[in-house]
Design an enzyme around this catalytic site. Structure first.
Site, PDB file in Angstrom:
ATOM      1  N   HIS A  99     110.393 -15.317 -79.315  1.00  0.00           N
ATOM      2  CA  HIS A  99     111.735 -16.198 -78.754  1.00  0.00           C
ATOM      3  C   HIS A  99     111.788 -17.582 -78.491  1.00  0.00           C
ATOM      4  CE1 HIS A  99     111.314 -13.610 -75.492  1.00  0.00           C
ATOM      5  NE2 HIS A  99     111.548 -14.653 -74.765  1.00  0.00           N
ATOM      6  N   HIS A 101     112.628 -20.480 -76.368  1.00  0.00           N
ATOM      7  CA  HIS A 101     113.860 -20.886 -75.253  1.00  0.00           C
ATOM      8  C   HIS A 101     113.989 -22.492 -75.408  1.00  0.00           C
ATOM      9  CE1 HIS A 101     113.261 -17.590 -72.075  1.00  0.00           C
ATOM     10  NE2 HIS A 101     112.185 -17.645 -72.863  1.00  0.00           N
TER      11      HIS A 101
HETATM   12  P1  AMP Z   1     110.933 -13.973 -71.587  1.00  0.00           P
HETATM   13  O1  AMP Z   1     110.470 -14.243 -70.242  1.00  0.00           O
HETATM   14  O2  AMP Z   1     110.314 -15.413 -72.281  1.00  0.00           O
HETATM   15  O3  AMP Z   1     110.696 -12.993 -72.377  1.00  0.00           O
HETATM   16  O4  AMP Z   1     112.363 -14.156 -71.867  1.00  0.00           O
HETATM   17  C1  AMP Z   1     113.209 -13.318 -72.034  1.00  0.00           C
HETATM   18  C2  AMP Z   1     114.660 -13.861 -71.711  1.00  0.00           C
HETATM   19  O5  AMP Z   1     115.597 -13.100 -72.556  1.00  0.00           O
HETATM   20  C3  AMP Z   1     115.097 -14.244 -70.516  1.00  0.00           C
HETATM   21  O6  AMP Z   1     115.513 -15.449 -70.116  1.00  0.00           O
HETATM   22  C4  AMP Z   1     116.647 -13.112 -70.335  1.00  0.00           C
HETATM   23  O7  AMP Z   1     117.416 -13.866 -69.574  1.00  0.00           O
HETATM   24  C5  AMP Z   1     116.678 -13.210 -71.927  1.00  0.00           C
HETATM   25  N1  AMP Z   1     117.434 -11.957 -72.145  1.00  0.00           N
HETATM   26  C6  AMP Z   1     117.356 -10.907 -71.977  1.00  0.00           C
HETATM   27  N2  AMP Z   1     118.142  -9.616 -72.294  1.00  0.00           N
HETATM   28  C7  AMP Z   1     119.240 -10.537 -72.888  1.00  0.00           C
HETATM   29  C8  AMP Z   1     120.194 -10.300 -73.673  1.00  0.00           C
HETATM   30  N3  AMP Z   1     120.794  -8.966 -73.797  1.00  0.00           N
HETATM   31  N4  AMP Z   1     121.065 -11.398 -74.121  1.00  0.00           N
HETATM   32  C9  AMP Z   1     120.664 -12.626 -74.075  1.00  0.00           C
HETATM   33  N5  AMP Z   1     119.430 -13.141 -73.122  1.00  0.00           N
HETATM   34  C10 AMP Z   1     118.723 -12.013 -72.854  1.00  0.00           C
END
Ligand code: AMP
Ligand code: ZN
Length: 140
Positions: A99, A101
């Protein structure tokens, strides 16, 4: 992938606040934003690493992410944005579906990356590092 939270979000099985979708990507609000409006752009197809995402989809992710960044810059609160992608646990990846950001930034938002700058021992160390990377780089 059956157990993947982001696959479920892209498929509509788990709710999320959608910002954009097309046949290749899905973009939605991060549930725990660095700043309000923090968005995640994901490929519909499950890929743990950004490195296996097909080029067309990866290109779409980057373009959609940058255009969402421009939309965020048009909001009164923001002046800029960061694009960030963590590939691997040691890099901070928590959700193992790649993903991108999109993080809106304001001049006074009080958020600072923990960025550091170390130095190479000398030019030979730099060259050796470049050669090492190139030796392992495969684009096909
Ligand atoms: P990363 O540390 O790059 O894997 O980021 C994962 C991101 O996913 C974090 O910023 C979380 O806040 C976000 N996240 C996790 N679960 C959800 C969800 N159900 N809906 C929206 N964002 C999410
Ligand atoms: Zn997935």
């Amino acid at each position: 992938m059956a157990d993947c939270i982001f696959c479920k979000i892209a498929g509509g099985a788990i709710p999320a606040v959608k910002i954009y979708e097309d046949e290749l990507v899905f973009a939605f609000l991060d549930i725990g934003p660095i700043n309000p409006g923090h968005v995640l752009v994901i490929p519909r197809e499950h890929h743990e690493s950004a490195s296996t995402i097909p080029e067309t989809t990866a290109g779409r992710m980057f373009r959609v992410g940058a255009r969402i960044g421009i939309a965020l810059k048009r909001l009164d609160a923001y002046d800029a944005y960061n694009l960030h992608l963590a590939d691997g646990t040691a890099a901070g990846q928590v959700v193992m579906h790649a993903h991108l950001h999109v993080i809106p930034r304001g001049v006074n938002d009080q958020f600072h990356w923990n960025w550091r700058q170390i130095a190479y021992a000398d030019d030979a160390a730099k060259t050796a590092m470049a050669e090492e990377i190139q030796k392992h780089l495969h684009l096909d």
